[in-house]
Design a protein around this motif. Structure first.
Motif, PDB file in Angstrom:
ATOM      1  N   THR A  29       0.779  -1.165  -0.119  1.00  0.00           N
ATOM      2  CA  THR A  29      -0.062   0.058  -0.031  1.00  0.00           C
ATOM      3  C   THR A  29       0.939   1.261  -0.023  1.00  0.00           C
ATOM      4  O   THR A  29       0.705   2.209  -0.690  1.00  0.00           O
ATOM      5  N   LEU A  30       1.874   1.406   0.709  1.00  0.00           N
ATOM      6  CA  LEU A  30       2.804   2.627   0.997  1.00  0.00           C
ATOM      7  C   LEU A  30       3.414   2.594  -0.455  1.00  0.00           C
ATOM      8  O   LEU A  30       3.537   4.080  -0.895  1.00  0.00           O
ATOM      9  N   PHE A  31       3.896   1.645  -1.143  1.00  0.00           N
ATOM     10  CA  PHE A  31       4.290   1.810  -2.456  1.00  0.00           C
ATOM     11  C   PHE A  31       3.404   2.680  -3.386  1.00  0.00           C
ATOM     12  O   PHE A  31       4.063   2.864  -4.550  1.00  0.00           O
ATOM     13  N   THR A  32       2.268   2.732  -3.403  1.00  0.00           N
ATOM     14  CA  THR A  32       1.337   3.183  -4.279  1.00  0.00           C
ATOM     15  C   THR A  32       1.217   4.651  -3.930  1.00  0.00           C
ATOM     16  O   THR A  32       0.676   5.246  -4.595  1.00  0.00           O
ATOM     17  N   PHE A  33       2.056   5.383  -3.094  1.00  0.00           N
ATOM     18  CA  PHE A  33       1.882   6.526  -2.758  1.00  0.00           C
ATOM     19  C   PHE A  33       2.541   7.522  -3.949  1.00  0.00           C
ATOM     20  O   PHE A  33       3.284   7.165  -4.529  1.00  0.00           O
ATOM     21  N   ASP A  34       1.642   8.410  -4.300  1.00  0.00           N
ATOM     22  CA  ASP A  34       1.962   9.224  -5.450  1.00  0.00           C
ATOM     23  C   ASP A  34       1.576  10.766  -5.212  1.00  0.00           C
ATOM     24  O   ASP A  34       0.154  11.129  -5.238  1.00  0.00           O
ATOM     25  N   ILE A  35       2.400  11.433  -4.875  1.00  0.00           N
ATOM     26  CA  ILE A  35       2.203  12.797  -4.490  1.00  0.00           C
ATOM     27  C   ILE A  35       2.503  13.689  -5.698  1.00  0.00           C
ATOM     28  O   ILE A  35       3.755  13.603  -6.285  1.00  0.00           O
ATOM     29  N   LYS A  36       1.434  14.579  -6.289  1.00  0.00           N
ATOM     30  CA  LYS A  36       1.533  15.224  -7.326  1.00  0.00           C
ATOM     31  C   LYS A  36       1.855  16.740  -7.333  1.00  0.00           C
ATOM     32  O   LYS A  36       2.429  17.270  -8.203  1.00  0.00           O
ATOM     33  N   SER A  45       8.031 -14.023  11.381  1.00  0.00           N
ATOM     34  CA  SER A  45       7.287 -14.119  12.504  1.00  0.00           C
ATOM     35  C   SER A  45       6.841 -12.762  13.132  1.00  0.00           C
ATOM     36  O   SER A  45       5.525 -12.951  13.810  1.00  0.00           O
ATOM     37  N   GLN A  46       7.762 -11.952  13.259  1.00  0.00           N
ATOM     38  CA  GLN A  46       7.309 -10.484  13.365  1.00  0.00           C
ATOM     39  C   GLN A  46       6.418  -9.895  12.707  1.00  0.00           C
ATOM     40  O   GLN A  46       5.282  -9.445  13.060  1.00  0.00           O
ATOM     41  N   ILE A  47       6.597 -10.130  11.376  1.00  0.00           N
ATOM     42  CA  ILE A  47       5.430  -9.444  10.298  1.00  0.00           C
ATOM     43  C   ILE A  47       4.123 -10.160  10.518  1.00  0.00           C
ATOM     44  O   ILE A  47       3.039  -9.529  10.427  1.00  0.00           O
ATOM     45  N   GLU A  48       4.103 -11.593  10.677  1.00  0.00           N
ATOM     46  CA  GLU A  48       2.877 -12.299  11.038  1.00  0.00           C
ATOM     47  C   GLU A  48       2.301 -11.742  12.223  1.00  0.00           C
ATOM     48  O   GLU A  48       0.807 -11.640  12.207  1.00  0.00           O
ATOM     49  N   ALA A  49       3.084 -11.364  13.283  1.00  0.00           N
ATOM     50  CA  ALA A  49       2.244 -10.821  14.554  1.00  0.00           C
ATOM     51  C   ALA A  49       1.746  -9.663  14.368  1.00  0.00           C
ATOM     52  O   ALA A  49       0.659  -9.350  14.954  1.00  0.00           O
ATOM     53  N   MET A  50       2.477  -8.855  13.548  1.00  0.00           N
ATOM     54  CA  MET A  50       2.003  -7.290  13.383  1.00  0.00           C
ATOM     55  C   MET A  50       0.736  -7.320  12.594  1.00  0.00           C
ATOM     56  O   MET A  50      -0.386  -6.625  12.787  1.00  0.00           O
ATOM     57  N   LYS A  51       0.667  -8.074  11.512  1.00  0.00           N
ATOM     58  CA  LYS A  51      -0.607  -8.435  10.749  1.00  0.00           C
ATOM     59  C   LYS A  51      -1.826  -8.920  11.642  1.00  0.00           C
ATOM     60  O   LYS A  51      -2.860  -8.266  11.351  1.00  0.00           O
ATOM     61  N   LYS A  52      -1.386  -9.786  12.416  1.00  0.00           N
ATOM     62  CA  LYS A  52      -2.534 -10.338  13.201  1.00  0.00           C
ATOM     63  C   LYS A  52      -3.088  -9.185  14.391  1.00  0.00           C
ATOM     64  O   LYS A  52      -4.267  -9.279  14.467  1.00  0.00           O
ATOM     65  N   HIS A  53      -2.224  -8.461  14.735  1.00  0.00           N
ATOM     66  CA  HIS A  53      -2.810  -7.499  15.516  1.00  0.00           C
ATOM     67  C   HIS A  53      -3.356  -6.319  14.980  1.00  0.00           C
ATOM     68  O   HIS A  53      -4.231  -5.579  15.429  1.00  0.00           O
ATOM     69  N   SER A  54      -3.072  -6.196  13.674  1.00  0.00           N
ATOM     70  CA  SER A  54      -3.828  -5.068  12.892  1.00  0.00           C
ATOM     71  C   SER A  54      -4.930  -5.508  12.505  1.00  0.00           C
ATOM     72  O   SER A  54      -5.475  -6.599  12.165  1.00  0.00           O
ATOM     73  N   THR A  55      -6.140  -4.278  12.491  1.00  0.00           N
ATOM     74  CA  THR A  55      -7.290  -4.458  11.738  1.00  0.00           C
ATOM     75  C   THR A  55      -7.427  -3.909  10.442  1.00  0.00           C
ATOM     76  O   THR A  55      -8.543  -4.400   9.778  1.00  0.00           O
ATOM     77  N   LYS A  56      -6.831  -2.874  10.321  1.00  0.00           N
ATOM     78  CA  LYS A  56      -6.945  -1.878   8.966  1.00  0.00           C
ATOM     79  C   LYS A  56      -5.580  -1.606   8.712  1.00  0.00           C
ATOM     80  O   LYS A  56      -4.493  -1.528   9.197  1.00  0.00           O
ATOM     81  N   VAL A  57      -5.633  -1.163   7.196  1.00  0.00           N
ATOM     82  CA  VAL A  57      -4.388  -0.477   6.784  1.00  0.00           C
ATOM     83  C   VAL A  57      -5.005   0.886   6.239  1.00  0.00           C
ATOM     84  O   VAL A  57      -6.045   1.069   5.681  1.00  0.00           O
ATOM     85  N   ARG A  58      -4.141   1.991   6.575  1.00  0.00           N
ATOM     86  CA  ARG A  58      -4.574   3.370   6.329  1.00  0.00           C
ATOM     87  C   ARG A  58      -4.748   3.481   4.932  1.00  0.00           C
ATOM     88  O   ARG A  58      -3.530   3.401   4.318  1.00  0.00           O
TER      89      ARG A  58
END
Length: 420
Positions: free
Chosen positions: A218-225, A319-332
């Protein structure tokens, strides 16, 4: 400031210098030592019990990016770490620096890199001043320091020093009331296995509902014009081509891979270990320096602001990435500001999850950004925003809604992306 290693007081006017062979060899030694330590650290992380808790010493501080293994025993112990300070200067006096660094016992060097043609006022005794063309703002300053100055300072494979990257307006960041900007806190966290600390944290503003870690795709789609705040008379166009943050990052030819969840630092104030800096190939830093020479108010600067954490922080383990994803409920989902941040519902700041664009750009306020819901293992991000063809009535409604929402937390958050 506490007594530290001797600093030669000089003033230099320069543009670019070649790194000597001795310094290059030292960089390679430091990087090799850091790589060996990373292999050893790999065995420490197997599974995470939690990512926002006290009971997990390895992963418990990940969500807020404020606690990692290997930190010096206390914030107060941080005053004894060997430090190098670099300040990106434009026109603000630096009288605040002596107080800012007061108590540190091993400040090995201070470099003030000035760009806007104004005299440097209030620099600490012993600081070295370097004058450069006014391009690339603070991000170019930092890249120049890494390619040209730092290799002459960190000359041993046993070097464990910390570099603090500051803007001349650093004290203004305290209006955010963010403890992360405090130098002891920066050094304390950067001394850890993460090797990186950001001066502007989300914790003080959103009470743990937002994480500095972002979903990379998602971050990599950031496009400031466009960006008008602090713009100059620079005739260089703000953007060249139709590039996203992902396009910019991929053009750097980074060989050290980043995972699907990455740390992002807003605001241009941070600290990093020399070991982590030199883990990146020097050619990457030179590519960044060159890219930021295109002009002053340019798209590349905003992309680089969001790339420092990815390049300097130790990548998360699977394992850290997996745990972070499980803790998250949304992506901004906010394509004009803090885009891709991991969110967790049920915290105090849930009412701020749906924000509108930068107060500085009225046209951007007319774009609605919604977060994507996370659904189990699929972790899918659903994006919705108003398309360019909406009518005048819809646009007016969006602006009216923007004015109706609370301003305190919103204004503090959106200031993170202001450039200098």
């Amino acid at each position: 400031m506490g007594a530290g290693a001797p600093i030669i007081s000089t003033t230099t006017i320069t543009t670019t210098d070649n790194i000597g062979s001795t310094a290059t060899a030292a960089v390679q030694e430091v990087a090799a030592a850091a790589a060996a330590a990373a292999v050893e650290d790999e065995t420490l992380i197997r599974t995470c019990k939690c990512v926002d808790c006290e009971e997990d010493a390895v992963c418990g501080g990940l969500w807020r990016a404020n606690r990692y293994p290997g930190m010096v025993s206390s914030v107060e112990e941080a005053i004894h770490k060997k430090l190098h300070i670099v300040v990106s200067h434009c026109n603000t006096p630096l009288n605040w620096m002596s107080g800012y660094l007061n108590g540190f016992t091993n400040v090995a060097s201070i470099h003030v890199i000035s760009k806007c043609g104004h005299e440097v006022e209030g620099a600490p005794m012993g600081a070295t001043t370097v004058v450069l063309p006014n391009v690339g703002r603070c991000d170019h300053t930092y890249a120049y320091f890494i390619t040209t100055i730092l290799p002459t300072l960190a000359t041993s494979k046993d070097d464990n020093s910390i570099v603090i990257f500051l803007k001349d307006t650093t004290t203004e960041e305290f209006e955010h009331q963010d403890p992360g900007t405090e130098p002891k806190s920066l050094v304390h966290i950067a001394s850890s296995s993460n090797g990186f600390a950001c001066g502007v944290t989300f914790d003080s503003m959103w009470a743990g509902s937002w994480s500095p870690y972002h979903d990379k795709d998602t971050l990599f789609t950031f496009d400031i014009k466009s960006y008008r705040e602090g713009s100059t008379a620079d005739e260089v166009p703000f953007r060249v081509g139709n590039k996203t943050l992902g396009d910019f990052y991929n053009s750097l030819n980074v060989t050290r891979s980043a995972g699907s969840v990455v740390q992002v630092c807003y605001g241009g104030i941070f600290a990093a270990s020399t070991a982590n800096i030199f883990k990146q190939d020097m050619r990457v830093w030179k590519t960044i320096e060159k890219a930021l020479e295109r002009g002053d108010n340019i798209q590349e600067g905003h992309y680089m602001e969001r790339s420092w954490g990815i390049l300097l922080a130790t990548p998360l383990k699977a394992s850290q990435i997996e745990a972070m994803k499980k803790h998250s409920t949304k992506v901004r989902y906010d394509p004009f500001s803090i885009h891709g941040a991991l969110l967790r519902e049920g915290k105090e700041a849930d009412d701020e999850d749906k924000e509108y664009g930068d107060d500085e750009d009225v046209d951007q306020q007319q774009q609605i950004k919604e977060e994507g819901e996370l659904s189990g293992d699929n972790w899918e991000v659903f994006h919705f925003y108003v398309l360019a063809g909406v009518g005048v009535i819809s646009a007016v409604s969006v602006i009216a809604f923007t004015l109706s929402i609370g301003t305190t937390g919103r204004q503090r958050g959106l200031q993170l992306a202001r450039r200098h």
